[in-house]
Enzyme design. Structure first.
Site, mmCIF file in Angstrom:
data_model
loop_
_atom_site.group_PDB
_atom_site.id
_atom_site.type_symbol
_atom_site.label_atom_id
_atom_site.label_comp_id
_atom_site.label_asym_id
_atom_site.label_seq_id
_atom_site.Cartn_x
_atom_site.Cartn_y
_atom_site.Cartn_z
ATOM 1 N N SER A 1 29.015 -21.496 -24.118
ATOM 2 C CA SER A 1 28.274 -22.570 -23.440
ATOM 3 C C SER A 1 29.217 -23.233 -22.452
ATOM 4 O O SER A 1 30.354 -22.791 -22.286
ATOM 5 C CB SER A 1 27.830 -23.666 -24.392
ATOM 6 N N LEU A 2 28.776 -24.327 -21.872
ATOM 7 C CA LEU A 2 29.613 -25.039 -20.906
ATOM 8 C C LEU A 2 29.679 -26.520 -21.276
ATOM 9 O O LEU A 2 28.716 -27.082 -21.806
ATOM 10 C CB LEU A 2 29.008 -24.923 -19.507
ATOM 11 N N LYS B 1 23.742 -23.791 -11.266
ATOM 12 C CA LYS B 1 23.430 -23.623 -12.679
ATOM 13 C C LYS B 1 21.917 -23.494 -12.743
ATOM 14 O O LYS B 1 21.176 -24.424 -12.451
ATOM 15 C CB LYS B 1 23.909 -24.825 -13.488
ATOM 16 N N GLU C 1 0.813 -1.204 0.000
ATOM 17 C CA GLU C 1 0.000 0.000 0.000
ATOM 18 C C GLU C 1 0.857 1.269 0.000
ATOM 19 O O GLU C 1 0.622 2.189 -0.782
ATOM 20 C CB GLU C 1 -0.880 -0.035 1.242
HETATM 21 S S1 IVH Z 1 28.596 -19.646 -17.102
HETATM 22 C C1 IVH Z 1 31.787 -18.795 -19.925
HETATM 23 N N1 IVH Z 1 27.100 -19.931 -14.971
HETATM 24 O O1 IVH Z 1 24.048 -22.444 -18.796
HETATM 25 C C2 IVH Z 1 30.715 -19.205 -18.998
HETATM 26 N N2 IVH Z 1 26.119 -20.388 -17.075
HETATM 27 O O2 IVH Z 1 25.326 -24.428 -20.490
HETATM 28 C C3 IVH Z 1 29.434 -19.507 -19.667
HETATM 29 N N3 IVH Z 1 23.761 -21.034 -16.929
HETATM 30 O O3 IVH Z 1 24.293 -20.397 -21.617
HETATM 31 C C4 IVH Z 1 28.265 -19.683 -18.820
HETATM 32 N N4 IVH Z 1 23.570 -20.882 -14.748
HETATM 33 O O4 IVH Z 1 22.562 -19.769 -19.869
HETATM 34 C C5 IVH Z 1 27.153 -20.026 -16.308
HETATM 35 N N5 IVH Z 1 25.928 -20.100 -12.987
HETATM 36 C C6 IVH Z 1 25.961 -20.190 -14.313
HETATM 37 C C7 IVH Z 1 24.841 -20.565 -15.071
HETATM 38 C C8 IVH Z 1 24.963 -20.655 -16.456
HETATM 39 C C9 IVH Z 1 22.943 -21.145 -15.880
HETATM 40 C C10 IVH Z 1 23.379 -21.313 -18.340
HETATM 41 C C11 IVH Z 1 23.750 -20.195 -19.276
HETATM 42 C C12 IVH Z 1 24.636 -20.824 -20.330
HETATM 43 C C13 IVH Z 1 24.357 -22.278 -20.153
HETATM 44 C C14 IVH Z 1 25.589 -23.079 -20.527
#
Ligand code: IVH
Length: 650
Positions: free
Chosen positions: A79-80, A110, A31
């Site tokens: 990506s990872l 993640k 509010e």
């Molecule tokens: S680091 C160079 N950290 O996962 C580092 N990614 O599989 C690149 N994601 O596209 C990413 N949580 O969208 C990072 N704590 C986190 C994350 C994360 C989610 C996603 C992100 C990335 C994808 C890679």
């Protein structure tokens, strides 16, 4: 309000919003927030040249995009690589130590959502870009501005790219899907799809309505001086972004494994979905030395959590009959281990869902299990069909009592009040936590009591004797006495619990409280007009109450006699005055807080409503009244200034 006050108000709103959306620690009421927000809107309408870039009004989702333009990221979004177990972790560490044996690791969740790149220049958010192919994404700045956990301005003036994940919290996901189910729209398969879909809406009002949350996980182009990633990330959090629910700097495999186990253990309790833990080399100089492969950084890896989605086969579709008679289909699937739990059933919501998803017996499907939600089917693998799959026919008769079923909108219902399934489920509901909370009266015991013909309705529960219970299998003196004690303890319950325990369709905990407070013991005699007057109670709910009372009045009275619930304190009948029984709406700034004025009017017997309609008797306005005032005038509703109102009360 003058310019200085306006600036202070914007700062205050942003501080309140930061506490609410970033720190999860509200320091004011909705509010108070709304009141100041409306003052800010009024000032901005009068002084459009003075609107501040970080004003919360700049978040409103009133932009309709025609399509999204492509936009390159300033630096690539990577990506990872994934790993799945301790052995993989050791291998990855060996590889990493070969590049640099002297590193530590920053571990954080993640998040399972959609990645987003934010570009800040001169402290202002200038662009929000989806990940796209990592080099080029889509420009969705207007939508991004509606996300409350993303600051519109930051105290860092140099160019900065902040990367993170946009997520939808689990409870919000359930809310959105419930709404979609009601509207006959296709359900989102999981929070990730819901987040990604919401982010790319052409109408930013839709994005705004989805309560998205941004969690930062890294930076792109930046000139930050920190030598360690954890310090860099803390600098980002301090700029006004959300912190991860859990993070740690680890020195070796054992420490990493231990925080991983902790996160797997805690994942259900977090508001957002996680699908793993990201391990990143903490020393920035070593990250730069290690560099990237074609696709992924060598200095980071995703240690995935056990999957919550699995492929299985539909063996059967069985029907459950609830306490209201609603028949719901449930899929029986090939038993499948998901994250340590063997899943054998999945919810199908209703028969329309089966038709819409075209689910057939024998189909291969993807099921999702997460947290305490019942596993659900998120996709049918139609390309895997052999042709032997069988279309499911809607039932015409109750699977329990065989009486004819009736179609009511999307629901199919058993109308037989003494259908065993309805009776047993209504007793289970009666004893459940938000109702009478009777310890020791769970599903199994209720079924046992019903099958032994000891209990055919909730009233019978209170005639149970020790001797009868001792006859039952598994009942010794202590268990039997405990159950009788719990039943005794239910007596003298709060009245809303009594109403809730009746199991009136569409009347849950909140509506029960409203009814208890509004009518006390008189709720059985309330008219439809009186019931719909209550906040949050619509026509359908009111009709449901009336119908229930019509059929069950005797049972309600007997039960009330047995349970002796406490009658809630009713407001004292107000003396005659011009506002008694009138509906009023308040707007604009008044000499006291609107809450205080609302309370005063309610004590006079007025109903204070939030919006102006033909039913409104008076609109009472203070300074800077806006659209509500205009609406009242256009509807011919009487308007009063605050002092005119006070004059009338005197
Ligand atoms: S680091 C160079 N950290 O996962 C580092 N990614 O599989 C690149 N994601 O596209 C990413 N949580 O969208 C990072 N704590 C986190 C994350 C994360 C989610 C996603 C992100 C990335 C994808 C890679």
């Amino acid at each position: 309000m003058n310019t200085i006050q306006y600036k202070a108000a914007v700062e205050k709103l942003n501080l309140w919003s930061h506490h609410y959306y970033v720190l999860d620690d509200p320091i004011t009421t909705d509010e108070e927030y709304d009141k100041l927000y409306h003052e800010v809107v009024a000032f901005e309408e009068a002084h459009p040249d003075e609107v501040m870039q970080n004003s919360p009004t700049q978040r409103v989702g009133d932009v309709v995009n025609e399509g999204f333009e492509k936009e390159p990221h300033l630096s690539r979004m990577w990506s990872l690589e994934d790993i799945f177990n301790y052995e993989d972790l050791q291998k990855w560490l060996t590889k990493t130590y070969k590049l640099d044996s002297n590193v530590t690791f920053y571990c954080e969740p993640k998040y399972d959502g959609a990645s987003l790149n934010l570009i800040y220049e001169n402290g202002n958010l200038i662009k929000g870009i989806t990940r796209g192919d990592g080099e080029v994404g889509e420009l969705i700045t207007q939508n991004v501005k509606t996300i409350n956990s993303i600051p519109l301005t930051i105290e860092h003036k140099e160019l900065l790219e902040i990367r993170g994940e946009v997520v939808i919290f689990k409870d919000e996901f359930e809310r959105i899907n419930e709404e979609r189910l009601k509207n006959g729209e296709q359900l989102f398969a999981n929070p990730r799809n819901a987040a990604a879909g919401s982010l790319r809406q052409l109408d930013s009002a839709i994005t705004a309505s989805r309560n998205l949350v941004f969690l930062p996980y890294g930076v792109g182009v930046n000139s930050l001086p920190h030598k360690l990633l954890n310090e860099k990330m803390h600098y980002i959090y301090d700029l006004g972004f959300r912190k991860p629910p859990e993070s740690a700097v680890c020195k070796n495999a054992d420490e990493i494994e231990s925080i991983y186990k902790q996160m797997v253990h805690d994942r259900e309790s977090y508001s957002m979905m996680l699908d793993g833990m990201v391990i990143k080399v903490n020393e920035i100089a070593s990250q730069i030395d290690m560099g990237y492969t074609v696709k992924v950084p060598r200095w980071a890896v995703a240690y995935k959590f056990p999957a919550v989605e699995k492929i299985t086969t539909i063996k059967d579709i069985i029907l459950q009959v609830g306490r209201t008679g609603a028949v719901t289909p449930v899929a029986v699937v090939e038993p499948t281990d998901i994250d340590g739990v063997v899943v054998e059933r999945a919810t199908l919501h209703n028969f329309d869902e089966i038709e819409r998803k075209d689910i057939r017996l024998g189909d291969k499907v993807i099921i999702l299990r997460s947290g305490d939600v019942i596993p659900k089917i998120i996709k049918v693998l139609t390309h895997e069909r052999s042709g032997d799959e069988v279309v499911f026919e809607k039932p015409t008769h109750c699977p329990v009592c065989q009486s004819e079923l009736l179609q009511e909108d999307v629901l199919i219902k058993c109308q037989n009040l003494s259908c065993e399934a309805r009776v047993v489920n209504s007793i289970i509901y009666f004893a459940s936590k938000p109702c009478l909370n009777i310890d020791g009266l769970g599903t199994k015991i209720v079924e046992q009591l019903f099958n032994a013909s000891l209990v055919k309705s909730v009233l019978d529960l209170f005639d149970l004797t020790l001797e009868q219970l001792l006859e039952l299998e598994g009942f010794k003196e202590k268990k039997a006495q405990n159950l009788l004690n719990s039943l005794e303890n239910a007596k003298g319950c709060e009245y809303w619990r009594f109403i809730n325990s009746l199991g009136i369709e569409h009347i849950g905990e909140v509506a029960s409280k409203t009814l208890a407070e509004a009518f006390g013991f008189g709720f059985v005699d309330a008219t439809k007009e009186q019931i719909v007057e209550c906040d949050g109670i619509g026509e359908e709910m009111a009709e449901s109450v009336l119908e229930f009372v019509r059929v069950n009045r005797q049972t309600i009275e007997k039960l009330q006699e047995i349970l002796q619930p406490k009658e809630p304190q009713k407001r004292l009948e107000a003396k005659e005055n011009p506002f008694k029984g009138k509906t009023v709406v308040l707007t604009g700034t008044m000499s006291e807080s609107r809450g205080a004025i609302k309370e005063m009017l309610e004590s006079l017997g007025a109903k204070v409503s939030g919006s102006v309609s033909k039913k409104t008797n008076y609109l009472i306005y203070g300074e800077d009244a806006g659209s509500k005032y205009d609406k009242a005038v256009s509807l011919g509703v009487s308007t009063l200034t605050e002092s005119e109102m006070r004059e009338l009360i005197k």
